[in-house]
Design a protein around this motif. Structure first.
Motif, PDB file in Angstrom:
ATOM      1  N   ASN A  75      12.479   6.523  -2.090  1.00  0.00           N
ATOM      2  CA  ASN A  75      11.911   5.262  -2.564  1.00  0.00           C
ATOM      3  C   ASN A  75      10.723   5.561  -3.485  1.00  0.00           C
ATOM      4  O   ASN A  75       9.686   6.024  -3.036  1.00  0.00           O
ATOM      5  N   GLY A  89       9.244   3.254  -5.220  1.00  0.00           N
ATOM      6  CA  GLY A  89       8.492   2.007  -5.372  1.00  0.00           C
ATOM      7  C   GLY A  89       7.300   1.953  -4.433  1.00  0.00           C
ATOM      8  O   GLY A  89       7.174   2.752  -3.503  1.00  0.00           O
ATOM      9  N   ASP A  90       6.412   0.990  -4.687  1.00  0.00           N
ATOM     10  CA  ASP A  90       5.219   0.819  -3.858  1.00  0.00           C
ATOM     11  C   ASP A  90       5.478  -0.098  -2.663  1.00  0.00           C
ATOM     12  O   ASP A  90       4.543  -0.499  -1.968  1.00  0.00           O
ATOM     13  N   THR A  91       6.733  -0.473  -2.462  1.00  0.00           N
ATOM     14  CA  THR A  91       7.083  -1.376  -1.372  1.00  0.00           C
ATOM     15  C   THR A  91       8.101  -0.701  -0.460  1.00  0.00           C
ATOM     16  O   THR A  91       9.066  -0.109  -0.938  1.00  0.00           O
ATOM     17  N   ALA A  92       7.871  -0.786   0.839  1.00  0.00           N
ATOM     18  CA  ALA A  92       8.813  -0.199   1.797  1.00  0.00           C
ATOM     19  C   ALA A  92      10.079  -1.043   1.874  1.00  0.00           C
ATOM     20  O   ALA A  92      10.084  -2.226   1.512  1.00  0.00           O
ATOM     21  N   ASP A  93      11.161  -0.411   2.321  1.00  0.00           N
ATOM     22  CA  ASP A  93      12.408  -1.146   2.518  1.00  0.00           C
ATOM     23  C   ASP A  93      13.015  -0.665   3.827  1.00  0.00           C
ATOM     24  O   ASP A  93      12.439   0.197   4.504  1.00  0.00           O
ATOM     25  N   LYS A 141      15.633  -5.413   1.461  1.00  0.00           N
ATOM     26  CA  LYS A 141      15.155  -6.013   0.222  1.00  0.00           C
ATOM     27  C   LYS A 141      16.016  -5.666  -0.984  1.00  0.00           C
ATOM     28  O   LYS A 141      16.294  -6.530  -1.809  1.00  0.00           O
ATOM     29  N   SER A 142      16.387  -4.406  -1.115  1.00  0.00           N
ATOM     30  CA  SER A 142      17.103  -3.966  -2.314  1.00  0.00           C
ATOM     31  C   SER A 142      18.548  -4.435  -2.299  1.00  0.00           C
ATOM     32  O   SER A 142      19.103  -4.741  -1.239  1.00  0.00           O
ATOM     33  N   ASP A 175       6.755  -4.652  -7.701  1.00  0.00           N
ATOM     34  CA  ASP A 175       6.574  -4.932  -6.287  1.00  0.00           C
ATOM     35  C   ASP A 175       7.900  -4.872  -5.554  1.00  0.00           C
ATOM     36  O   ASP A 175       8.104  -5.515  -4.558  1.00  0.00           O
ATOM     37  N   ALA A 176       8.821  -4.061  -6.058  1.00  0.00           N
ATOM     38  CA  ALA A 176      10.115  -3.905  -5.401  1.00  0.00           C
ATOM     39  C   ALA A 176      10.331  -2.436  -5.068  1.00  0.00           C
ATOM     40  O   ALA A 176       9.825  -1.563  -5.758  1.00  0.00           O
ATOM     41  N   PRO A 177      11.074  -2.173  -3.972  1.00  0.00           N
ATOM     42  CA  PRO A 177      11.428  -0.777  -3.697  1.00  0.00           C
ATOM     43  C   PRO A 177      12.323  -0.243  -4.813  1.00  0.00           C
ATOM     44  O   PRO A 177      13.060  -1.005  -5.414  1.00  0.00           O
ATOM     45  N   ALA A 230       7.341   3.194   1.493  1.00  0.00           N
ATOM     46  CA  ALA A 230       6.958   3.150   0.080  1.00  0.00           C
ATOM     47  C   ALA A 230       6.621   4.559  -0.373  1.00  0.00           C
ATOM     48  O   ALA A 230       5.952   5.309   0.356  1.00  0.00           O
TER      49      ALA A 230
END
Ligand SMILES: [Cu+2]
Length: 155
Positions: free
Chosen positions: A60, A62-66, A135-136, A33-35, A99
């Protein structure tokens, strides 16, 4: 009696193997759940004045936008992120990194802006920058300095 022990240990080993397999397959299929950010194609055209632009692509997986929220560099105390609208550039608070998508900073569009350069880097040198995200963790990138007119889109 000997046979029973063997069967039991085999069963334990099998259960352990299943548990391991189950664990690794569930973590890879959920994608976390992290970018998951990667930077590619970074460069800075050799500056002609005491300002410079920086260009790169952030992917990215990952399934999460950043969001790209800021950029820092030892070469300037005034680094901002700009978008270009109607051929005019203006500072923005952040850039979205969707994402499973990409954020492209390229000539004529979004870019990193370095003002009041402490020194003018020459073609062949490298400029360190650090990208900061919502986030990252920050990512350090070395921007190779290319010719002033360098534009990979024209290739
Ligand atoms: Cu600009």
């Amino acid at each position: 009696m000997n046979r029973r022990t063997t069967t039991l240990s085999a069963a334990v080993a099998l259960a352990a193997a299943l548990a391991l397999t189950g664990c690794s397959s569930s973590s890879s299929s959920s994608g976390g759940d992290a970018p998951e950010l990667k930077v590619s194609g970074a460069f800075m055209p050799q500056p002609v004045m005491d300002m410079a632009g920086g260009f790169l692509t952030i992917t990215n997986d990952g399934d999460t936008a950043d969001k790209l929220t800021s950029v820092t560099s030892p070469i300037s105390d005034d680094v901002t992120i700009h978008e270009t609208k109607n051929q005019k550039m203006q500072e923005v608070e952040s850039f979205d990194i969707p994402a499973n998508g990409t954020l492209s900073l390229e000539r004529g569009g979004n870019h990193i802006m370095f003002m009041e350069l402490k020194k003018k880097p020459k073609q062949g040198e490298k400029v360190s920058i650090e990208l900061h995200f919502e986030k990252s963790d920050p990512i350090k990138v070395e921007l190779p300095v290319e010719a002033a007119t360098h534009n990979p889109q024209q290739h």
